[in-house]
Write an enzyme that holds these catalytic residues in place. Sequence first.
Site, PDB file in Angstrom:
ATOM      1  N   SER A 115       0.846  -1.204   0.000  1.00 19.61           N
ATOM      2  CA  SER A 115       0.000   0.000   0.000  1.00 19.61           C
ATOM      3  C   SER A 115       0.878   1.248   0.000  1.00 19.61           C
ATOM      4  O   SER A 115       2.077   1.172   0.294  1.00 19.61           O
ATOM      5  CB  SER A 115      -0.853  -0.026   1.270  1.00 19.61           C
ATOM      6  OG  SER A 115      -1.438   1.228   1.538  1.00 19.61           O
ATOM      7  N   TYR A 155      -3.640  -0.211   9.845  1.00 20.05           N
ATOM      8  CA  TYR A 155      -3.420  -0.562   8.438  1.00 20.05           C
ATOM      9  C   TYR A 155      -1.976  -0.230   8.032  1.00 20.05           C
ATOM     10  O   TYR A 155      -1.301  -1.039   7.382  1.00 20.05           O
ATOM     11  CB  TYR A 155      -4.427   0.215   7.587  1.00 20.05           C
ATOM     12  CG  TYR A 155      -4.457  -0.123   6.118  1.00 20.05           C
ATOM     13  CD1 TYR A 155      -5.085  -1.272   5.658  1.00 20.05           C
ATOM     14  CD2 TYR A 155      -3.882   0.729   5.168  1.00 20.05           C
ATOM     15  CE1 TYR A 155      -5.141  -1.570   4.299  1.00 20.05           C
ATOM     16  CE2 TYR A 155      -3.932   0.441   3.809  1.00 20.05           C
ATOM     17  CZ  TYR A 155      -4.565  -0.711   3.374  1.00 20.05           C
ATOM     18  OH  TYR A 155      -4.627  -1.003   2.034  1.00 20.05           O
TER      19      TYR A 155
HETATM   20  P1  NAP Z   1     -11.851  -4.969  -1.269  1.00 22.22           P
HETATM   21  O1  NAP Z   1     -12.553  -4.491  -2.474  1.00 22.22           O
HETATM   22  O2  NAP Z   1     -12.358  -4.610   0.068  1.00 22.22           O
HETATM   23  O3  NAP Z   1     -11.560  -6.544  -1.361  1.00 22.22           O
HETATM   24  C1  NAP Z   1     -10.872  -7.204  -0.329  1.00 22.22           C
HETATM   25  C2  NAP Z   1     -11.066  -8.688  -0.458  1.00 22.22           C
HETATM   26  O4  NAP Z   1     -10.383  -9.355   0.614  1.00 22.22           O
HETATM   27  C3  NAP Z   1     -12.536  -9.082  -0.387  1.00 22.22           C
HETATM   28  O5  NAP Z   1     -12.811 -10.045  -1.385  1.00 22.22           O
HETATM   29  C4  NAP Z   1     -12.638  -9.699   1.006  1.00 22.22           C
HETATM   30  O6  NAP Z   1     -13.641 -10.677   1.089  1.00 22.22           O
HETATM   31  C5  NAP Z   1     -11.278 -10.338   1.136  1.00 22.22           C
HETATM   32  N1  NAP Z   1     -10.956 -10.647   2.529  1.00 22.22           N
HETATM   33  C6  NAP Z   1     -10.849  -9.800   3.567  1.00 22.22           C
HETATM   34  N2  NAP Z   1     -10.566 -10.475   4.681  1.00 22.22           N
HETATM   35  C7  NAP Z   1     -10.484 -11.780   4.345  1.00 22.22           C
HETATM   36  C8  NAP Z   1     -10.224 -12.969   5.062  1.00 22.22           C
HETATM   37  N3  NAP Z   1      -9.971 -12.970   6.371  1.00 22.22           N
HETATM   38  N4  NAP Z   1     -10.209 -14.145   4.396  1.00 22.22           N
HETATM   39  C9  NAP Z   1     -10.469 -14.175   3.071  1.00 22.22           C
HETATM   40  N5  NAP Z   1     -10.731 -13.096   2.336  1.00 22.22           N
HETATM   41  C10 NAP Z   1     -10.743 -11.904   2.970  1.00 22.22           C
HETATM   42  O7  NAP Z   1     -10.370  -4.379  -1.308  1.00 22.22           O
HETATM   43  P2  NAP Z   1      -9.433  -3.992  -2.533  1.00 22.22           P
HETATM   44  O8  NAP Z   1      -9.471  -2.525  -2.627  1.00 22.22           O
HETATM   45  O9  NAP Z   1      -9.703  -4.838  -3.707  1.00 22.22           O
HETATM   46  O10 NAP Z   1      -8.048  -4.370  -1.866  1.00 22.22           O
HETATM   47  C11 NAP Z   1      -7.369  -5.591  -2.097  1.00 22.22           C
HETATM   48  C12 NAP Z   1      -6.005  -5.493  -1.424  1.00 22.22           C
HETATM   49  O11 NAP Z   1      -5.325  -4.347  -1.918  1.00 22.22           O
HETATM   50  C13 NAP Z   1      -6.087  -5.294   0.099  1.00 22.22           C
HETATM   51  O12 NAP Z   1      -5.017  -5.963   0.700  1.00 22.22           O
HETATM   52  C14 NAP Z   1      -5.935  -3.789   0.247  1.00 22.22           C
HETATM   53  O13 NAP Z   1      -5.459  -3.425   1.500  1.00 22.22           O
HETATM   54  C15 NAP Z   1      -4.942  -3.496  -0.837  1.00 22.22           C
HETATM   55  N6  NAP Z   1      -4.916  -2.120  -1.317  1.00 22.22           N
HETATM   56  C16 NAP Z   1      -6.054  -1.492  -1.759  1.00 22.22           C
HETATM   57  C17 NAP Z   1      -5.956  -0.197  -2.246  1.00 22.22           C
HETATM   58  C18 NAP Z   1      -7.126   0.579  -2.755  1.00 22.22           C
HETATM   59  O14 NAP Z   1      -6.978   1.800  -2.927  1.00 22.22           O
HETATM   60  N7  NAP Z   1      -8.262  -0.026  -3.010  1.00 22.22           N
HETATM   61  C19 NAP Z   1      -4.722   0.441  -2.264  1.00 22.22           C
HETATM   62  C20 NAP Z   1      -3.614  -0.228  -1.777  1.00 22.22           C
HETATM   63  C21 NAP Z   1      -3.711  -1.505  -1.312  1.00 22.22           C
HETATM   64  P3  NAP Z   1     -14.927 -10.452   2.054  1.00 22.22           P
HETATM   65  O15 NAP Z   1     -15.875  -9.648   1.252  1.00 22.22           O
HETATM   66  O16 NAP Z   1     -15.365 -11.835   2.327  1.00 22.22           O
HETATM   67  O17 NAP Z   1     -14.454  -9.727   3.278  1.00 22.22           O
HETATM   68  C1  GCO Z   2      -7.018   5.175   3.157  1.00 20.69           C
HETATM   69  C2  GCO Z   2      -7.050   4.178   2.036  1.00 20.69           C
HETATM   70  C3  GCO Z   2      -5.790   3.413   1.833  1.00 20.69           C
HETATM   71  C4  GCO Z   2      -5.719   2.854   0.485  1.00 20.69           C
HETATM   72  C5  GCO Z   2      -4.478   2.257  -0.007  1.00 20.69           C
HETATM   73  C6  GCO Z   2      -3.464   3.265  -0.404  1.00 20.69           C
HETATM   74  O1  GCO Z   2      -7.966   5.222   3.924  1.00 20.69           O
HETATM   75  O2  GCO Z   2      -6.046   5.941   3.219  1.00 20.69           O
HETATM   76  O3  GCO Z   2      -8.088   3.296   2.112  1.00 20.69           O
HETATM   77  O4  GCO Z   2      -4.950   3.263   2.771  1.00 20.69           O
HETATM   78  O5  GCO Z   2      -6.777   2.004   0.240  1.00 20.69           O
HETATM   79  O6  GCO Z   2      -4.006   1.200   0.742  1.00 20.69           O
HETATM   80  O7  GCO Z   2      -2.394   2.656  -1.024  1.00 20.69           O
END
Ligand code: NAP
Ligand code: GCO
Length: 266
Positions: A147, A160
Site C-alpha cells: 500500500s 493498516y
Molecule cells: P476490497 O474491495 O475490500 O476486497 C478485499 C477482499 O479481501 C474481499 O474479497 C474480502 O472478502 C477479502 N478478505 C478480507 N478479509 C479476508 C479474510 N480474512 N479471508 C479471506 N478473504 C478476505 O479491497 P481492494 O481494494 O480490492 O483491496 C485488495 C487489497 O489491496 C487489500 O489488501 C488492500 O489493503 C490493498 N490495497 C487497496 C488499495 C485501494 O486503494 N483499493 C490500495 C492499496 C492496497 P470479504 O468480502 O469476504 O471480506
Molecule cells: C485510506 C485508504 C488506503 C488505500 C491504499 C493506499 O484510507 O487511506 O483506504 O490506505 O486504500 O491502501 O495505497
Amino acid sequence: MDIMKQFSLEGKVALVTGAAYGIGFAIAEAYAAAGAKIAFNCRGEHHMEAAMAAYHEKGIDAHGYYADVTNEEDVIKLVADIERDLGTIDILVNNAGIIKRIPMLEMEAKDFRQVIDIDLVAPYIVAKHVIPGMIKKGHGKIINICSMMSELGRETVSAYAAAKGGLKMLTRNICSEYGEYNIQCNGIGPGYIATPQTAPLREIQPDGSRHPFDQFIISKTPAARWGEAEDLMGPAVFLASDASNFVNGHVLYVDGGILAYIGKQP
Ligand code: NAP
Ligand code: GCO
C-alpha cells in the site's frame, strides 16, 4: 528471441486470495489472460456465487474455495484442495485485506489486532503453507499487496499502516530466506484505487460535490485520477512471470506518481 514469451503464465497455477471482486479479481483476470489456471478464496457464500458468475462472464474457468486466510486450518485445506484440483501453486498473490479508519486514540486493541491479523499475519500463514510446494517444484512467485501506507502515514489508519509496513518487510524477508530456492517474493503498492474498500472516500456529498478526500487524492496524484483495478494487471503479470526472475524483495508502487510528489503549493 521471443521476449513476449517471458511474460506468459501458460500452465501456471495461481492462487489469488480474496479475489471475489476488487483488485484481486482484476489480477486473477489478467493471470487467466496470460494463460494461468486460477484459484481464489473468499469467506461468504453470497460472494462465491457472484464471483463465479463474474469469472464465467469473462470466460474464465476459475476455481473458488471457501477459506478465511487468518485461519491456519482453512489455509492448509485450501492449499491441499488446490494441489488436488489444479496442481502445485506456482504463483501466490496475498491480496485479501481490510482497513479500519478509526483515530488511534479511539481505536480498541481488538480492532487493531484484527487488521494486523488479516493484513499481515494471514500473508505469513498462506506463504508458509505454499512455499514448501514451490521449493519442491523448484520455483515460485509470491506477490504481497502492500500500500501507500507501507511508506506513508495518515490520520485514522494506524493499524493498516503498521500492517502494510510490516508486509513490506515480510516481503523482503521471504526474499532473503527463500531466494536461494528460486522463489521471488515482491510487493505491489497500489496507489488510491477505486474499489469497494475506498468507496466511502469517494461518496458524493449531499450537496452534489465530490468527497473532500476524493479531491485531496486527485490533487496529490500527478496522474490526476484514482487508479482502477485494471492499472494493476500489467505489473502483477510482470511480477508473476519469468520476466521478473531476478527481481526479488522489491515493492513496485503503482500509484500514478503519489510517492514522487510533494503536493501542489497552496
Ligand atoms: P476490497 O474491495 O475490500 O476486497 C478485499 C477482499 O479481501 C474481499 O474479497 C474480502 O472478502 C477479502 N478478505 C478480507 N478479509 C479476508 C479474510 N480474512 N479471508 C479471506 N478473504 C478476505 O479491497 P481492494 O481494494 O480490492 O483491496 C485488495 C487489497 O489491496 C487489500 O489488501 C488492500 O489493503 C490493498 N490495497 C487497496 C488499495 C485501494 O486503494 N483499493 C490500495 C492499496 C492496497 P470479504 O468480502 O469476504 O471480506
Ligand atoms: C485510506 C485508504 C488506503 C488505500 C491504499 C493506499 O484510507 O487511506 O483506504 O490506505 O486504500 O491502501 O495505497
